[in-house]
Design a protein around this motif. Structure first.
Motif, PDB file in Angstrom:
ATOM      1  N   TRP A  43       0.891  -1.234  -0.286  1.00  0.00           N
ATOM      2  CA  TRP A  43      -0.092   0.061  -0.057  1.00  0.00           C
ATOM      3  C   TRP A  43       0.696   1.360   0.075  1.00  0.00           C
ATOM      4  O   TRP A  43       0.651   2.274  -0.943  1.00  0.00           O
ATOM      5  N   MET A  44       1.952   1.103   0.803  1.00  0.00           N
ATOM      6  CA  MET A  44       2.776   2.525   0.993  1.00  0.00           C
ATOM      7  C   MET A  44       3.620   2.675  -0.093  1.00  0.00           C
ATOM      8  O   MET A  44       3.683   3.769  -0.766  1.00  0.00           O
ATOM      9  N   SER A  45       3.886   1.530  -1.067  1.00  0.00           N
ATOM     10  CA  SER A  45       4.747   1.799  -2.302  1.00  0.00           C
ATOM     11  C   SER A  45       3.594   2.485  -3.335  1.00  0.00           C
ATOM     12  O   SER A  45       3.988   3.303  -4.024  1.00  0.00           O
ATOM     13  N   GLN A  46       2.456   1.911  -3.161  1.00  0.00           N
ATOM     14  CA  GLN A  46       1.557   2.458  -4.258  1.00  0.00           C
ATOM     15  C   GLN A  46       1.099   3.861  -3.771  1.00  0.00           C
ATOM     16  O   GLN A  46       0.909   4.770  -5.000  1.00  0.00           O
ATOM     17  N   ARG A  47       1.161   4.133  -2.636  1.00  0.00           N
ATOM     18  CA  ARG A  47       0.871   5.738  -2.362  1.00  0.00           C
ATOM     19  C   ARG A  47       2.188   6.373  -2.941  1.00  0.00           C
ATOM     20  O   ARG A  47       1.797   7.632  -3.227  1.00  0.00           O
ATOM     21  N   CYS A  48       3.226   5.914  -3.038  1.00  0.00           N
ATOM     22  CA  CYS A  48       4.604   6.598  -3.259  1.00  0.00           C
ATOM     23  C   CYS A  48       4.905   6.526  -4.664  1.00  0.00           C
ATOM     24  O   CYS A  48       6.188   6.059  -4.825  1.00  0.00           O
ATOM     25  N   ALA A  49       3.939   6.152  -5.434  1.00  0.00           N
ATOM     26  CA  ALA A  49       4.112   6.234  -7.000  1.00  0.00           C
ATOM     27  C   ALA A  49       5.026   5.041  -7.402  1.00  0.00           C
ATOM     28  O   ALA A  49       5.728   4.999  -8.380  1.00  0.00           O
ATOM     29  N   GLY A  50       4.852   3.975  -6.648  1.00  0.00           N
ATOM     30  CA  GLY A  50       5.528   2.791  -6.883  1.00  0.00           C
ATOM     31  C   GLY A  50       7.087   2.722  -6.333  1.00  0.00           C
ATOM     32  O   GLY A  50       7.710   1.646  -6.501  1.00  0.00           O
ATOM     33  N   ALA A  51       7.645   3.558  -5.398  1.00  0.00           N
ATOM     34  CA  ALA A  51       8.742   3.448  -4.845  1.00  0.00           C
ATOM     35  C   ALA A  51       8.970   2.495  -4.023  1.00  0.00           C
ATOM     36  O   ALA A  51       7.879   1.810  -3.483  1.00  0.00           O
ATOM     37  N   TYR A  52      10.054   1.748  -3.661  1.00  0.00           N
ATOM     38  CA  TYR A  52      10.383   0.820  -2.288  1.00  0.00           C
ATOM     39  C   TYR A  52       9.875   1.371  -0.997  1.00  0.00           C
ATOM     40  O   TYR A  52      10.241   2.453  -0.943  1.00  0.00           O
ATOM     41  N   ALA A  53       8.931   0.599  -0.509  1.00  0.00           N
ATOM     42  CA  ALA A  53       8.731   0.917   0.931  1.00  0.00           C
ATOM     43  C   ALA A  53       9.016  -0.064   1.688  1.00  0.00           C
ATOM     44  O   ALA A  53       8.657  -1.186   1.510  1.00  0.00           O
ATOM     45  N   ILE A  54      10.154   0.038   2.710  1.00  0.00           N
ATOM     46  CA  ILE A  54      10.316  -0.954   3.598  1.00  0.00           C
ATOM     47  C   ILE A  54      10.022  -0.384   5.093  1.00  0.00           C
ATOM     48  O   ILE A  54      10.518   0.721   5.464  1.00  0.00           O
ATOM     49  N   SER A  55       9.257  -1.147   5.674  1.00  0.00           N
ATOM     50  CA  SER A  55       8.727  -0.760   6.994  1.00  0.00           C
ATOM     51  C   SER A  55       9.781  -1.198   8.348  1.00  0.00           C
ATOM     52  O   SER A  55      10.342  -1.859   7.767  1.00  0.00           O
ATOM     53  N   MET A  56       9.503  -0.382   9.175  1.00  0.00           N
ATOM     54  CA  MET A  56      10.534  -0.541  10.357  1.00  0.00           C
ATOM     55  C   MET A  56      10.059  -0.082  11.404  1.00  0.00           C
ATOM     56  O   MET A  56       8.900   0.104  11.553  1.00  0.00           O
ATOM     57  N   ASN A  57      10.851  -0.147  12.588  1.00  0.00           N
ATOM     58  CA  ASN A  57      10.492   0.125  13.957  1.00  0.00           C
ATOM     59  C   ASN A  57       9.860   1.457  14.211  1.00  0.00           C
ATOM     60  O   ASN A  57       9.033   1.673  15.148  1.00  0.00           O
ATOM     61  N   SER A  58      10.516   2.446  13.555  1.00  0.00           N
ATOM     62  CA  SER A  58       9.993   3.953  13.733  1.00  0.00           C
ATOM     63  C   SER A  58      10.581   4.606  12.428  1.00  0.00           C
ATOM     64  O   SER A  58      11.477   4.226  11.632  1.00  0.00           O
ATOM     65  N   GLY A  59       9.961   5.935  12.504  1.00  0.00           N
ATOM     66  CA  GLY A  59      10.672   6.862  11.557  1.00  0.00           C
ATOM     67  C   GLY A  59      12.163   7.327  12.000  1.00  0.00           C
ATOM     68  O   GLY A  59      12.808   7.623  10.920  1.00  0.00           O
ATOM     69  N   THR A  60      12.557   7.178  13.107  1.00  0.00           N
ATOM     70  CA  THR A  60      13.934   7.422  13.473  1.00  0.00           C
ATOM     71  C   THR A  60      14.901   6.485  12.898  1.00  0.00           C
ATOM     72  O   THR A  60      15.870   6.770  12.321  1.00  0.00           O
ATOM     73  N   ASP A  61      14.367   5.239  12.878  1.00  0.00           N
ATOM     74  CA  ASP A  61      15.281   4.290  12.391  1.00  0.00           C
ATOM     75  C   ASP A  61      15.323   4.338  10.714  1.00  0.00           C
ATOM     76  O   ASP A  61      16.281   3.844  10.339  1.00  0.00           O
ATOM     77  N   ALA A  62      14.386   4.864  10.353  1.00  0.00           N
ATOM     78  CA  ALA A  62      14.067   4.766   8.686  1.00  0.00           C
ATOM     79  C   ALA A  62      15.389   6.187   8.496  1.00  0.00           C
ATOM     80  O   ALA A  62      15.806   5.732   7.390  1.00  0.00           O
ATOM     81  N   LEU A  63      15.449   7.118   9.223  1.00  0.00           N
ATOM     82  CA  LEU A  63      16.451   8.092   8.939  1.00  0.00           C
ATOM     83  C   LEU A  63      17.752   7.319   9.195  1.00  0.00           C
ATOM     84  O   LEU A  63      18.614   7.718   8.374  1.00  0.00           O
ATOM     85  N   LEU A  64      17.812   6.601  10.102  1.00  0.00           N
ATOM     86  CA  LEU A  64      19.280   6.090  10.457  1.00  0.00           C
ATOM     87  C   LEU A  64      19.652   5.151   9.439  1.00  0.00           C
ATOM     88  O   LEU A  64      20.895   5.227   8.925  1.00  0.00           O
ATOM     89  N   LEU A  65      18.893   4.380   8.869  1.00  0.00           N
ATOM     90  CA  LEU A  65      19.256   3.358   7.956  1.00  0.00           C
ATOM     91  C   LEU A  65      19.212   3.874   6.551  1.00  0.00           C
ATOM     92  O   LEU A  65      20.284   3.568   5.659  1.00  0.00           O
ATOM     93  N   ALA A  66      18.695   5.086   6.193  1.00  0.00           N
ATOM     94  CA  ALA A  66      18.838   5.761   5.171  1.00  0.00           C
ATOM     95  C   ALA A  66      20.286   6.341   5.182  1.00  0.00           C
ATOM     96  O   ALA A  66      21.042   6.508   4.184  1.00  0.00           O
ATOM     97  N   LEU A  67      20.644   7.111   6.284  1.00  0.00           N
ATOM     98  CA  LEU A  67      21.778   7.510   6.291  1.00  0.00           C
ATOM     99  C   LEU A  67      23.142   6.550   6.186  1.00  0.00           C
ATOM    100  O   LEU A  67      24.043   6.836   5.082  1.00  0.00           O
ATOM    101  N   LYS A  68      22.867   5.608   7.125  1.00  0.00           N
ATOM    102  CA  LYS A  68      24.021   4.284   6.633  1.00  0.00           C
ATOM    103  C   LYS A  68      23.913   3.827   5.389  1.00  0.00           C
ATOM    104  O   LYS A  68      25.029   3.430   4.867  1.00  0.00           O
ATOM    105  N   ALA A  69      22.930   3.690   4.789  1.00  0.00           N
ATOM    106  CA  ALA A  69      22.676   3.344   3.168  1.00  0.00           C
ATOM    107  C   ALA A  69      23.358   4.109   2.319  1.00  0.00           C
ATOM    108  O   ALA A  69      24.196   3.511   1.159  1.00  0.00           O
ATOM    109  N   LEU A  70      23.406   5.521   2.377  1.00  0.00           N
ATOM    110  CA  LEU A  70      24.109   6.294   1.688  1.00  0.00           C
ATOM    111  C   LEU A  70      25.748   6.506   2.288  1.00  0.00           C
ATOM    112  O   LEU A  70      26.357   7.391   1.732  1.00  0.00           O
ATOM    113  N   GLY A  71      26.132   5.797   3.163  1.00  0.00           N
ATOM    114  CA  GLY A  71      27.610   5.811   3.622  1.00  0.00           C
ATOM    115  C   GLY A  71      27.888   6.835   4.480  1.00  0.00           C
ATOM    116  O   GLY A  71      28.918   7.323   4.605  1.00  0.00           O
ATOM    117  N   VAL A  72      26.864   7.467   5.113  1.00  0.00           N
ATOM    118  CA  VAL A  72      27.032   8.739   6.006  1.00  0.00           C
ATOM    119  C   VAL A  72      27.676   8.393   7.343  1.00  0.00           C
ATOM    120  O   VAL A  72      27.121   7.366   8.089  1.00  0.00           O
TER     121      VAL A  72
END
Length: 364
Positions: A43-72
């Motif tokens: 559902w979230m992927s469809q809401r976001c025009a087909g983007a990948y949507a990976i659910s997790m424990n919190s929005g904070t963790d989503a920020l954290l893993l996005a930063l880590k994925a980008l090598g920050v």
């Protein structure tokens, strides 16, 4: 008391449907990453025009893993704002990077004019915040950052339903983070979050890292963390998503009424200035006599709150560990802003009373 949030009412309204869905989870015994989780992610992927949507424990963790994925990490700078929930800056500190705080405009949002002077060779990412569900000018920020080889992560914690040109925000950048905290317009019955990205490598990393890097039950490919959205939360969210658009429409109806009723008052209409695409997670006015206005509303059984009274750069966590920072517009607005109720459980009578009470204060 007319409240600023409707957590209890929302949970009560849908409790029967949620309990029914939970019974299905109980019977299946799939409490971790069960079928309800990918159903919500779809559902979230469809809401976001087909983007990948990976659910997790919190929005904070989503920020954290996005930063880590980008090598920050250590040695890098990440630019964001100070008039946000502390988690935005906390995620930057958690990966070992240095948060650099930009001031905001009168609409409370950072922009290219406040970001550009802070860009250096050490800048690795910028995190613009769609504060209160107001869309930042993300295209200009992305263009600026692309020209400097800097990643962009949208903080969409308050921005489900926020759009630009009719499209859900969160897909114009390298990645974005949504919160599913119970106070959010689309909130669970506990913590939750979603990382959204159009980059398959970021998605692959996040999906693995949220589950200890496990490729199969006994084999880990990266050292990750436990940041899974559990099946019970996903089940509740799968009930709530069917009502989201109705809730968003009601918030906009209320905001439109406030904008008309308060537009000519000293307090003024919402600071977003009727910004197109706002989802009105908060409706915020400002007053030089903010504290008196808050008390006046309370005397009339209307709750009004401050989001946020202490900017991050004035918090002890910052003062004890980061360099002193001056952000004049952020600091001025923190003394003037006030959130008034704007949610789907308000009656027309409630909304009229709130507007009348604000106008009464301004006329004194």
């Amino acid at each position: 008391m007319i409240k600023c949030n409707n957590v209890q009412e929302q949970a009560h309204d849908l409790s029967g449907l949620i309990f029914e869905r939970w019974r299905e989870v109980f019977n299946a015994g799939e409490f971790v990453l069960g079928d309800e989780v990918p159903r919500f992610e779809t559902w979230m992927s469809q809401r976001c025009a087909g983007a990948y949507a990976i659910s997790m424990n919190s929005g904070t963790d989503a920020l954290l893993l996005a930063l880590k994925a980008l090598g920050v990490g250590p040695g890098h700078h990440v630019i964001t704002c100070s008039n946000t929930f502390v988690a935005t800056v906390g995620a930057i500190v958690a990966v070992g990077a240095q948060p650099i705080l930009a001031d905001v405009g009168d609409d409370e949002l950072i922009n290219v004019d406040t970001i550009a002077p802070l860009l250096t060779t050490r800048t690795r990412a910028v995190i613009p915040v769609h504060l209160r569900g107001r869309p930042v000018d993300i295209d200009s920020i992305v263009a600026l950052c692309n020209a400097h080889g800097v990643a962009v992560i949208e903080d969409c914690a308050q921005a489900i339903g926020t759009t630009i040109n009719g499209r859900q925000v969160g897909t114009s950048s390298d990645a974005s983070a949504f919160s599913l905290h119970p106070l959010k317009t689309l909130g669970g019955l506990g913590d939750g979050g979603v990382l959204v990205t159009t980059n398959p490598k970021i998605a692959e990393y996040a999906r693995s890292a949220r589950n200890h890097g496990l490729q199969v039950r006994d084999e880990s490919v990266v050292f990750g963390m436990n940041s899974r959205l559990d099946s019970l939360q996903a089940a509740a969210l799968n009930v709530k998503v069917e009502h989201l658009d109705h809730w968003l429409r009601r918030r906009k109806e209320i905001a439109d009424f406030y904008n008309e009723a308060l537009g000519e008052t000293a307090t003024g209409a919402d600071l977003g200035k009727q910004r197109t695409g706002s989802s009105y997670y908060h409706y915020v006015v400002k007053s030089k006599k903010r504290d008196q206005l808050q008390r006046h509303l309370a005397e009339h059984d209307i709750q009004a709150t401050i989001h946020y009274p202490i900017p991050v750069h004035r918090q002890r966590a910052w003062l004890n560990s980061q360099p002193a920072t001056a952000l004049p517009t952020t600091e001025r607005l923190a003394q003037e802003i006030l959130t008034i109720p704007c949610h789907q459980h308000l009656s027309d009578g409630d909304v009229e009373k709130i507007a009348w009470t604000v106008r009464q204060f301004d006329s004194r």
